[in-house]
Design a protein around this motif. Structure first.
Motif, mmCIF file in Angstrom:
data_model
loop_
_atom_site.group_PDB
_atom_site.id
_atom_site.type_symbol
_atom_site.label_atom_id
_atom_site.label_comp_id
_atom_site.label_asym_id
_atom_site.label_seq_id
_atom_site.Cartn_x
_atom_site.Cartn_y
_atom_site.Cartn_z
ATOM 1 N N LYS A 23 1.750 11.627 3.129
ATOM 2 C CA LYS A 23 0.443 11.274 2.573
ATOM 3 C C LYS A 23 0.008 9.895 3.078
ATOM 4 O O LYS A 23 -1.178 9.656 3.319
ATOM 5 C CB LYS A 23 0.498 11.294 1.042
ATOM 6 C CG LYS A 23 0.665 12.689 0.446
ATOM 7 C CD LYS A 23 0.601 12.655 -1.062
ATOM 8 C CE LYS A 23 0.774 14.059 -1.639
ATOM 9 N NZ LYS A 23 -0.367 14.951 -1.291
ATOM 10 N N ASP A 80 -1.304 10.360 6.475
ATOM 11 C CA ASP A 80 -2.616 11.016 6.417
ATOM 12 C C ASP A 80 -3.720 10.001 6.141
ATOM 13 O O ASP A 80 -4.837 10.130 6.669
ATOM 14 C CB ASP A 80 -2.626 12.101 5.343
ATOM 15 C CG ASP A 80 -1.779 13.307 5.702
ATOM 16 O OD1 ASP A 80 -1.458 13.468 6.901
ATOM 17 O OD2 ASP A 80 -1.429 14.073 4.787
ATOM 18 N N ILE A 81 -3.399 9.005 5.335
ATOM 19 C CA ILE A 81 -4.401 8.013 4.967
ATOM 20 C C ILE A 81 -4.566 6.937 6.041
ATOM 21 O O ILE A 81 -5.680 6.578 6.430
ATOM 22 C CB ILE A 81 -4.020 7.354 3.613
ATOM 23 C CG1 ILE A 81 -4.089 8.406 2.491
ATOM 24 C CG2 ILE A 81 -4.932 6.171 3.296
ATOM 25 C CD1 ILE A 81 -3.514 7.917 1.176
ATOM 26 N N PHE A 82 -3.446 6.449 6.552
ATOM 27 C CA PHE A 82 -3.497 5.311 7.475
ATOM 28 C C PHE A 82 -3.369 5.718 8.942
ATOM 29 O O PHE A 82 -3.559 4.893 9.839
ATOM 30 C CB PHE A 82 -2.396 4.301 7.133
ATOM 31 C CG PHE A 82 -2.661 3.565 5.838
ATOM 32 C CD1 PHE A 82 -3.512 2.473 5.807
ATOM 33 C CD2 PHE A 82 -2.057 3.978 4.655
ATOM 34 C CE1 PHE A 82 -3.764 1.802 4.616
ATOM 35 C CE2 PHE A 82 -2.292 3.307 3.466
ATOM 36 C CZ PHE A 82 -3.159 2.221 3.455
ATOM 37 N N ILE A 87 0.874 4.138 -2.957
ATOM 38 C CA ILE A 87 0.636 5.559 -2.700
ATOM 39 C C ILE A 87 1.814 6.393 -3.188
ATOM 40 O O ILE A 87 1.640 7.453 -3.803
ATOM 41 C CB ILE A 87 0.380 5.794 -1.197
ATOM 42 C CG1 ILE A 87 -0.949 5.139 -0.787
ATOM 43 C CG2 ILE A 87 0.362 7.277 -0.866
ATOM 44 C CD1 ILE A 87 -1.165 5.083 0.711
ATOM 45 N N ASP A 136 0.827 -1.200 0.000
ATOM 46 C CA ASP A 136 0.000 0.000 0.000
ATOM 47 C C ASP A 136 0.865 1.256 0.000
ATOM 48 O O ASP A 136 0.566 2.236 -0.700
ATOM 49 C CB ASP A 136 -0.928 0.010 1.217
ATOM 50 C CG ASP A 136 -1.986 -1.082 1.150
ATOM 51 O OD1 ASP A 136 -2.387 -1.444 0.026
ATOM 52 O OD2 ASP A 136 -2.393 -1.576 2.214
#
Length: 414
Positions: free
Chosen positions: A408, A411-413, A358, A354
């Motif tokens: 980033k 920020d997502i996880f 990204i 992942d």
């Protein structure tokens, strides 16, 4: 990190980048940030042009023709062998065998040397951080010959347990095969000491130099390595060509691994006599274009200066290590001070694949997975890592983009 960016001397990265056409490409409308040199390095224009020139102007099979194109191609191909000799400081050019890559080189030694000299209950010592290419060939020959594999453990910082290595050595040890710089966690092993200790018990040594040859000055005579392998494609050269260096006396006592054209002196249906070194181990039509263009890759490295490259990459590694250390959720695997130019890491709550995906959307190319080194992943209790690896065309701006990409991810996880 921009304010704290050090001035890294020794390489003009801006000028170097202009030599690599692919680095002007964009990915998802983002400038390419290539951080996967440990898997396969990008190619400078001189390497690309060398292959093109052969196919456009003088292509022919080598070693066999009396006509001009064949002689010109043969001369260019064999000139590479002299370049390799100088690049690793071999005593003789005939000790430098051309193979498809380090994998084939290690298999050549495992089969030609191992089948000849290994006996039941002999021992082969590997390390816990080996690439599969320096594990599986030895497993195959050990099973066939009844030999045993012993493994040097890795300490928590990613360094080899040299006390344990000393304890593994005995008069049963016949081969010690270890990596110079780990492709998975970056550890730079004390191979000169490893070789000396192996020789003290009468063992032969093989060093996997894939991650070292493009980044350090290699001197096989100073190391006293019996065999040393590296691949051109990790050294800014073409795929499908590499080198296995071997001491002349060992190569003379080994039978050929493959049979075919060019490795023979005479052939009848009753008996075949073999060619002299190095041709005894180079059966069939080789990768002629790759062999010729590999010279240009090694010349390119030499012109930059291996000491300059090593200093640049060490400073860049220090900068990147500090930058990634600012993430509380990030764990660097392999923290020994003696490392090559790569960082292997995991992040909480985010799978390496992942993370890699990204980053890819930001134009940042990294490697995610076990890096063909599953035993060392098992040692650290992870299924895989993200690996950012550096080359001559990288500088602190690439690290800054990596840091921005990892923000980033957080920020997502979270």
């Amino acid at each position: 990190m921009n304010d704290a960016a050090p001035i890294i001397k020794g390489l003009d990265v801006e000028a170097i980048r202009k030599d690599f056409p692919i680095l002007s490409e964009t990915v998802y409308d983002k400038p390419l940030t290539f951080l996967d040199t440990a898997a396969s390095a990008q190619k400078p224009r001189v390497v690309i042009d060398a292959e093109t020139a052969l196919y456009e102007h003088y292509y022919a099979n080598i070693h066999r023709g009396v006509y001009k194109f064949s002689q010109d191609a043969t001369e260019a191909y064999e000139a590479t062998r002299e370049t390799v000799k100088a690049f690793i400081n071999a005593a003789k050019s005939k000790e430098c065998l051309f193979v498809r890559g380090a994998t084939e080189g290690i298999n050549l030694v495992a089969q030609a040397w191992g089948r000849t000299f290994l006996k039941e209950d002999d021992e082969i010592i590997l390390s816990e951080m080996e690439h599969h290419s320096n594990i599986v060939p030895w497993q195959m020959v050990a099973e066939e010959r009844g030999a045993k594999i012993r493994v040097i453990p890795v300490l928590d910082d990613g360094s080899l347990d040299m006390d344990a290595y000393k304890g593994l050595l005995s008069d049963r040890t016949k081969m010690v095969a270890v990596v110079h710089i780990s492709n998975s966690i970056g550890t730079m092993n004390p191979v000169k000491d490893i070789i000396r200790m192996a020789h003290d018990v009468g063992a032969v040594t093989l060093i996997d130099g894939c991650q070292a040859a493009p980044h350090l000055k290699i001197d096989v005579q100073d190391l006293d390595a019996d065999f040393y392998a590296f691949s051109a494609h990790k050294a800014y050269g073409p795929t499908g060509i590499g080198v296995i260096y071997g001491k002349e006396d060992l190569l003379d006592r080994m039978p050929p691994w493959q049979g075919g054209g060019d490795m023979i002196s005479t052939v009848t249906f009753e008996k075949t006599t073999y060619n002299d070194l190095p041709h005894k181990f180079e059966a069939g039509t080789p990768n002629i274009a790759g062999g010729i263009s590999m010279k240009h890759a090694l010349d390119y490295i030499t012109a930059l200066g291996q000491d300059n490259i090593a200093a640049h990459e060490k400073a860049l590694l220090e900068y990147a290590t500090k930058a990634l250390g600012a993430f509380n959720s990030l764990r660097i695997i392999g923290t020994t001070p003696e490392k090559g130019a790569l960082i292997s890491f995991t992040m909480e709550h985010a799978h390496p694949h992942d993370i890699g995906t990204i980053l890819d959307r930001q134009g940042i190319a990294v490697r995610a997975g076990h890096h063909c080194a599953q035993p060392i992943m098992d040692r650290f209790g992870v299924p895989g890592t993200v690996r950012a690896s550096f080359g001559i065309y990288n500088d602190t701006s690439d690290v800054d983009r990596l840091v921005a990409g990892l923000k980033k991810v957080t920020d997502i996880f979270g």
